[in-house]
Every structure is written in C-alpha cells, then in structure tokens.
Scaffold this motif. Structure first.
Motif, PDB file in Angstrom:
ATOM      1  N   PRO A 105       0.562  -1.152   0.016  1.00  0.00           N
ATOM      2  CA  PRO A 105      -0.026   0.053   0.091  1.00  0.00           C
ATOM      3  C   PRO A 105       0.836   1.218   0.050  1.00  0.00           C
ATOM      4  CG  PRO A 105      -0.926  -1.523   1.583  1.00  0.00           C
ATOM      5  CD  PRO A 105       0.481  -2.038   1.118  1.00  0.00           C
ATOM      6  N   GLY A 106       2.324   1.324   0.391  1.00  0.00           N
ATOM      7  CA  GLY A 106       3.159   2.320   0.435  1.00  0.00           C
ATOM      8  C   GLY A 106       2.746   3.305   1.501  1.00  0.00           C
ATOM      9  N   TYR A 107       3.015   4.486   1.296  1.00  0.00           N
ATOM     10  CA  TYR A 107       2.774   5.563   2.127  1.00  0.00           C
ATOM     11  C   TYR A 107       1.863   6.883   1.769  1.00  0.00           C
ATOM     12  CZ  TYR A 107       6.417   3.006   4.904  1.00  0.00           C
ATOM     13  OH  TYR A 107       7.272   2.176   5.599  1.00  0.00           O
ATOM     14  N   SER A 108       1.808   7.051   0.551  1.00  0.00           N
ATOM     15  CA  SER A 108       1.283   8.122  -0.133  1.00  0.00           C
ATOM     16  C   SER A 108      -0.090   7.678  -0.577  1.00  0.00           C
ATOM     17  CB  SER A 108       1.949   8.761  -1.341  1.00  0.00           C
ATOM     18  OG  SER A 108       2.049   7.835  -2.201  1.00  0.00           O
TER      19      SER A 108
ATOM     20  N   ILE B 137      -9.083  -7.876  -0.128  1.00  0.00           N
ATOM     21  CA  ILE B 137      -7.798  -7.141  -0.438  1.00  0.00           C
ATOM     22  C   ILE B 137      -6.964  -7.195   0.635  1.00  0.00           C
ATOM     23  CG2 ILE B 137      -6.732  -5.162  -1.757  1.00  0.00           C
ATOM     24  CD1 ILE B 137      -9.265  -4.733  -2.976  1.00  0.00           C
ATOM     25  N   PRO B 138      -5.734  -7.545   0.643  1.00  0.00           N
ATOM     26  CA  PRO B 138      -4.959  -7.319   2.200  1.00  0.00           C
ATOM     27  C   PRO B 138      -4.472  -5.939   2.169  1.00  0.00           C
ATOM     28  CG  PRO B 138      -3.592  -8.647   0.287  1.00  0.00           C
ATOM     29  CD  PRO B 138      -4.901  -8.433  -0.235  1.00  0.00           C
ATOM     30  N   ASP B 139      -4.269  -5.748   3.788  1.00  0.00           N
ATOM     31  CA  ASP B 139      -3.782  -4.503   3.989  1.00  0.00           C
ATOM     32  C   ASP B 139      -4.420  -3.503   3.926  1.00  0.00           C
ATOM     33  OD1 ASP B 139      -1.232  -5.934   5.113  1.00  0.00           O
ATOM     34  OD2 ASP B 139      -0.342  -5.919   2.942  1.00  0.00           O
ATOM     35  N   LEU B 140      -5.885  -3.432   3.842  1.00  0.00           N
ATOM     36  CA  LEU B 140      -6.814  -2.373   3.779  1.00  0.00           C
ATOM     37  C   LEU B 140      -7.411  -2.459   4.851  1.00  0.00           C
ATOM     38  CD1 LEU B 140      -8.392  -2.429   0.161  1.00  0.00           C
ATOM     39  CD2 LEU B 140      -6.143  -1.110   0.951  1.00  0.00           C
ATOM     40  N   ASP B 141      -8.103  -1.119   5.336  1.00  0.00           N
ATOM     41  CA  ASP B 141      -9.021  -1.008   6.558  1.00  0.00           C
ATOM     42  C   ASP B 141     -10.317  -1.985   6.297  1.00  0.00           C
ATOM     43  OD1 ASP B 141     -11.750   0.358   7.217  1.00  0.00           O
ATOM     44  OD2 ASP B 141     -10.310   1.026   8.519  1.00  0.00           O
ATOM     45  N   PRO B 142     -10.566  -2.561   7.176  1.00  0.00           N
ATOM     46  CA  PRO B 142     -11.665  -3.743   7.311  1.00  0.00           C
ATOM     47  C   PRO B 142     -13.176  -3.149   6.228  1.00  0.00           C
ATOM     48  CG  PRO B 142     -10.795  -3.776   9.364  1.00  0.00           C
ATOM     49  CD  PRO B 142     -10.124  -2.627   8.642  1.00  0.00           C
ATOM     50  N   GLN B 143     -13.236  -2.024   6.593  1.00  0.00           N
ATOM     51  CA  GLN B 143     -14.513  -1.371   5.756  1.00  0.00           C
ATOM     52  C   GLN B 143     -14.615  -1.470   4.473  1.00  0.00           C
ATOM     53  OE1 GLN B 143     -17.497  -1.108   7.147  1.00  0.00           O
ATOM     54  NE2 GLN B 143     -17.020  -1.000   9.393  1.00  0.00           N
ATOM     55  N   GLU B 144     -13.085  -0.970   4.101  1.00  0.00           N
ATOM     56  CA  GLU B 144     -12.823  -1.015   2.486  1.00  0.00           C
ATOM     57  C   GLU B 144     -12.816  -2.370   1.849  1.00  0.00           C
ATOM     58  OE1 GLU B 144     -10.228   1.595  -0.589  1.00  0.00           O
ATOM     59  OE2 GLU B 144      -9.587   1.574   1.464  1.00  0.00           O
TER      60      GLU B 144
END
Length: 231
Positions: A13-16, A47-54
């Motif tokens: 996901p990076g930082y930006s 999709i891994p490493d995303l906020d659970p809602q997204e």
C-alpha cells in the motif's frame, strides 16, 4: 492472470495516497480478471492490508456481480437482481464509513412533516424576531450496533447567523442538544429539523445561516450555509 498476480504480489500500500490507490487498483484489476474467467470465489477475496470497511466494500461489490450473473444457482432474474441489490446496499454502507459526512436539501421551511416531506418558503426573506424552520438531510453518518440489537446514531448541531456572508460578523449562535436515534437496522434516511428565532437586533440586509452537524460516534463534521434577507 498469472502476470497480474505476479505484479500484485510485488506491491504494497505504500505511504502516499497515490501509492495506496495504485495498490488497490491493481488488486481490483486482478479480481476483475478472476471474475471474467468465471472464478467468483477468487474475485471475492479480501484485498490485504486495507481498512476492514474498505475490504468489505470490494468483497461485496464482486459478490453482487456474481449474484447478478449466477443464473445457474438462481434462474429467476428478479431474484438475482434482489440479491445483487442487497449486496450493493451492504457495500455502500461499508464505504459510507469512510466517506465524509454530508448535508443535503438544507432549506428554510415553514412546514416540516418527515424525511423529504417539507415546504420551503417562497422566498428566504424574513423579519427580525421571526421564528423559522430549518430542514437538513444527512448522509454517511455512523450507525453503531448496541448490545440489545439496535443500531445507534448520535448527532449534535449548532447554528450561527452571520451578517453578509460566512466570514461576516457573528450575530447569533445556537447550540442544540445531541440527538440519539435507535433503529432495528442501520438507518439509511436521516434528517434534522430546527426551529430558531431570528435575533431581534438584526437590521435589514443580507445574512447567512451556517449549520454545522457533528457525528459524535465517528467524529465526522459537515457544514452547510443558507443565505437570507432581513426586510
């Protein structure tokens, strides 16, 4: 698919915000390829490493597409459409958690009956000391599940009257107690109505009403303005 899987595996996901959006876009493209190759279960993977809602938003988006086209499991087109609609509504609720709070249809009204049922003034022209109604609909508010099976919404508001515009001199300030709503299901439609007495000291000329609403459960804030004239 194999090429896209390799490309996605090399990303994070990076930082930006640009890096995050590129990461999400790549994962969505991969899931579209899964869907096009008749692999709906892979398309619905989180999709891994995303906020659970997204994560839930994207999973249910692809779930709705799968329901819409799954004639083998659900031959009736009307039933398939109903299943797809249910998933789309659930997906939208997850995205609303990230969306900013919004005010819609903010209006001066002389009669407010219920959601979407209100009568505006013919002209927003009033006299000092007059009592007026204000109607506003809210979107993207948070509904919190409670221990007794309800969903709770809690909003608080304040209204300012300013001379000539939003940056003008503040002439009046009203704070309203927080309002709490309990519903058996997450509420889709929500409105607030206010009755205010315009200050007696307002002299003829243009003014602006500034309505601010805070969703105390999520911390989101929305503001809308109404211009009016004192005769």
């Amino acid at each position: 698919i194999a090429l896209t899987e390799a490309e996605v595996a090399a990303k994070n996901p990076g930082y930006s915000e640009d890096e995050r959006m590129d990461y999400v876009r790549s994962h969505v493209a991969l899931r579209m390829l899964y869907f096009m190759s008749d692999q709906p279960q892979l398309a619905q993977q989180a999709i891994p490493d995303l906020d659970p809602q997204e994560q839930e938003f994207w999973t249910e988006m692809f779930w709705s597409l799968s329901d819409y086209f799954d004639a083998a499991t659900t031959p009736n087109s009307g039933e398939r459409a109903a299943l797809a609609v249910a998933q789309l509504r659930s997906a939208a609720r997850h995205l609303e958690e990230q969306a900013q709070l919004e005010l819609w249809n903010t209006s001066f009204c002389h009669k407010i009956t219920s959601f979407g049922n209100f009568d505006r003034y013919e002209r927003d022209e009033f006299h000092a000391g007059q009592r007026v109604g204000v109607y506003a609909e809210l979107r993207n508010f948070h509904s919190e599940p409670t221990t007794n099976g309800y969903f709770r919404t809690r909003l608080k508001s304040h209204i300012e009257i300013r001379r000539g515009g939003v940056d003008g001199e503040r002439m009046d300030y009203n704070t309203f107690p927080p309002t709490e709503d309990l519903c058996r299901a997450p509420r889709n439609d929500y409105y607030h109505s206010y009755q205010i007495d315009l200050p007696n000291q307002l002299t003829p000329g243009p003014y602006t009403l500034v309505l601010t609403v805070e969703d105390t459960l999520s911390g989101k804030v929305a503001t809308d303005v109404l211009d009016f004239v004192i005769r």
